[in-house]
Motif scaffolding. Structure first.
Motif, PDB file in Angstrom:
ATOM      1  N   ARG A   1     -36.341  92.726 -79.262  1.00 48.86           N
ATOM      2  CA  ARG A   1     -35.026  92.818 -78.625  1.00 48.86           C
ATOM      3  C   ARG A   1     -35.069  93.769 -77.423  1.00 48.86           C
TER       4      ARG A   1
ATOM      5  N   ASN B   1     -26.642  96.441 -78.549  1.00 48.55           N
ATOM      6  CA  ASN B   1     -27.901  97.162 -78.705  1.00 48.55           C
ATOM      7  C   ASN B   1     -27.765  98.613 -79.171  1.00 48.55           C
TER       8      ASN B   1
ATOM      9  N   SER C   1     -31.851  92.666 -85.422  1.00 47.14           N
ATOM     10  CA  SER C   1     -31.300  91.688 -84.479  1.00 47.14           C
ATOM     11  C   SER C   1     -29.810  91.514 -84.757  1.00 47.14           C
TER      12      SER C   1
END
Lengths: 334, 258
Positions: A215, B104, B112
């Motif tokens: 990510r 994030n 995730s």
């Protein structure tokens, strides 16, 4: 299921089938013929007995596994470099990995002859040292930006190339010079179970790191300000991501020599097919790299009476793929 | 959630050139302030400095009474959402992928985003009229649509303070009103604060609680809009825009060139 997801699944199934087919083809290919039936028996754990079994276990299987892993690693690492440096032409040499490995291998060849273990060790040490120097230069500059990494990479690459030229100049023309040149063309001819096993921990550590940081890698496609304000600890994460991709590339090329084009072309194939640039595309790039390298290595063993350097074939096999996808997606390429 | 901001004596220089020469202001809970100044007056520099993206030569910034500039990016991203004037060029990413980036700072480094985050992203896109575009390629949207998507990303980041650098620059007239009105309502609802740079003072007069006038590296006026008369607002805006007039029409102020 919506169309992009269905298309993505179909593409993944296709590339998996292609990779499996290329893997099997690679097991069949070589000077010593092993019939498909024997290959199936050997894979299933049976023993065809005699020389065929010995060739399969000590040469054919390690070589095929190495080509698959090398293609997968270079494809994934290429995708990561292109994302992190926001540059579609980025390759492992952008931060000096390949040049460092080349220098280390050349030094090992000149100093110790063509001992495979010494060349592998030299290449691995050279690539890791080059990236360590790039990181040190970035720290000294106190400008922790993507551009600083690229500039530091240019500095270290240039220095490595100068030293390689010096080594070539003083190398023994008969053996060492040819060995240095041959190393830069890449080959799976020198893969043995022992050498493969030796680099696997570093390789899988790098792959695992990239999987875990997936990510953060996606967020690094953003500009530095944007990614930092989305919570990416850019200095630490960039060092970790580059460390992991360096571990993958260094472990591969220390055994195979330089393999060109796979790390460049596989990410483009993945993006053009999936029309996505997320971590699924990174995995797809790895699988495409594996299929491409297995195919290239099979051709390298069959096209000529002696084995051809694999980098010639990766380019020959990769260019038509890229041209085809560029043509099919010509509106998206530029 | 709140994001009371205090900026004390902020000084920023690029090399020897001092851009901000001791900026002071505060931003209250639920307050939306417009930062107004001419080109190259240092508006973007001020926002970046408040974000901690450039080092200060002096002064400090506090959120809810605590200094945060020494914190790492992850901690700062839980306090401040920042929408830059020029966004990064992104290819082959869906609108949903881009909005999910806003989560994030709140999910662990190796995790995730899941179903909850996807639903929240769709809700934010819905607020901005972009829900139907969630599966589309971000790079193929118009600049105005991209701005709405990035605003949705800033909203899901769920911080007490939003710093928006010309968030309306690519929006058409109805969307400008829609976005600024939505922002104003969101801030009032949950006590978030926002500092916004705008080129058109009329939008600032219509939607912001106060005007911060930046000139010569200083906040030369910190003026509340509500409760002020047309004359006070004219004097305030004249400090940056020169000879202007402010008239009141149907309870709203409008700036005109004098």
């Amino acid at each position: 299921m919506n169309r992009p997801i269905a298309r993505g699944r179909a593409a993944f199934i296709t590339v998996l089938v292609l990779t499996a087919a290329a893997f099997f083809l690679s097991l069949l290919t070589g000077k010593y013929p092993i019939p498909p039936g024997d290959v199936f028996r050997l894979i299933a754990g049976g023993d065809s007995g005699g020389l065929a079994g010995e060739v399969f276990r000590t040469l054919r299987l390690p070589r095929t596994v190495a080509a698959l892993l090398a293609g997968f690693g270079l494809g994934m690492a290429g995708f990561v470099y292109q994302t992190v440096f926001k540059n579609p032409l980025a390759s492992p040499d952008i931060i000096g990995v390949a040049s460092g490995a080349n220098l280390g291998a050349a030094a090992a060849i000149v100093l110790s002859g063509t001992s495979a273990a010494a060349v592998t060790g030299g290449a691995l040490a050279g690539s890791l040292l080059a990236v360590a120097l790039v990181t040190a230069l970035v720290r000294v500059s106190r400008l922790n930006t993507t551009a600083t990494y690229i500039l530091a990479g240019i500095v270290i690459t240039s220095l490595a190339k100068a030293l390689i030229m010096a080594l070539k100049y003083f190398a023994d023309e008969g053996n060492d010079l040819a060995a240095i040149e041959f190393w830069t063309m890449g080959s799976f001819g020198g893969v043995t179970p022992a050498r493969l096993t030796a680099i696997l921990p570093l390789f899988f550590a790098g792959i695992l790191g990239l999987l875990l940081l997936r990510r953060q890698i996606g967020l690094m496609a953003l500009g530095d300000d944007e990614s930092r304000m989305l919570g990416v600890r850019l200095g630490v994460v960039r060092a970790a991501v580059l460390g992991c991709s360096t571990a993958v590339v260094a472990s591969v090329i220390s055994v195979t020599g330089l393999i060109t084009f796979v790390g460049l072309v596989s990410p483009h194939i993945a993006r053009l097919i999936l029309k996505r640039s997320n971590f699924s595309a990174c995995l797809f790039s790895g699988l495409a790299g594996g299929a491409l390298l297995l195919l290239a290595d099979s051709l390298a063993r069959t096209l000529y009476r002696s084995e051809l350097p694999v980098s010639i074939l990766t380019t020959v096999v990769g260019v038509p793929f890229l041209v085809y996808f560029m043509h099919r997606n010509r509106r998206r390429v530029l | 959630m709140n994001g009371k901001l205090r900026v004390d004596g902020m000084r920023v220089a690029y090399g020897r050139r001092e851009i901000l020469r001791g900026v002071d202001f505060t931003l209250g809970e639920g307050e939306m302030a417009a930062l107004l100044g001419l080109n190259a007056s240092g508006k973007t520099t001020l926002l970046r400095a408040v974000c901690g993206l450039i080092p200060l030569n002096g002064g400090d910034c506090l959120i809810n009474g605590r200094g945060y500039l020494q914190s790492d990016e992850r901690r700062r991203a839980r306090l401040i959402s920042y929408l830059p004037q020029r966004h990064s060029r992104l290819y082959d990413l869906s609108v949903m992928d881009v909005v999910l980036m806003g989560f994030n700072p709140h999910i662990s480094l190796l995790a995730s985003p899941g179903k909850r985050e996807r639903e929240a992203s769709l809700e934010a896109l819905d607020h901005l009229g972009m829900k139907d575009h969630a599966g589309e390629d971000f790079s193929l949207l118009s600049e105005g649509q991209k701005q709405l998507v990035l605003l949705a990303r800033a909203l899901v980041q769920d911080t007490g303070l939003l710093l928006l650098d010309e968030p309306d620059s690519a929006l058409d007239y109805p969307n400008r009103h829609r976005v600024l009105s939505l922002l104003r309502n969101l801030l009032k609802e949950d006590g978030r604060s926002a500092l916004i740079t705008l080129h058109d003072p009329n939008f600032a007069l219509a939607y912001c609680d106060k005007l911060l006038m930046l000139r010569d590296g200083l906040i030369v006026r910190d003026q509340a809009v509500s409760g002020s008369g047309a004359g006070e607002l004219r004097d305030c805006l004249s400090l940056v825009f020169g000879a202007v007039d402010v008239i009141e029409s149907r309870g709203r102020f409008v700036m005109l060139k004098a």
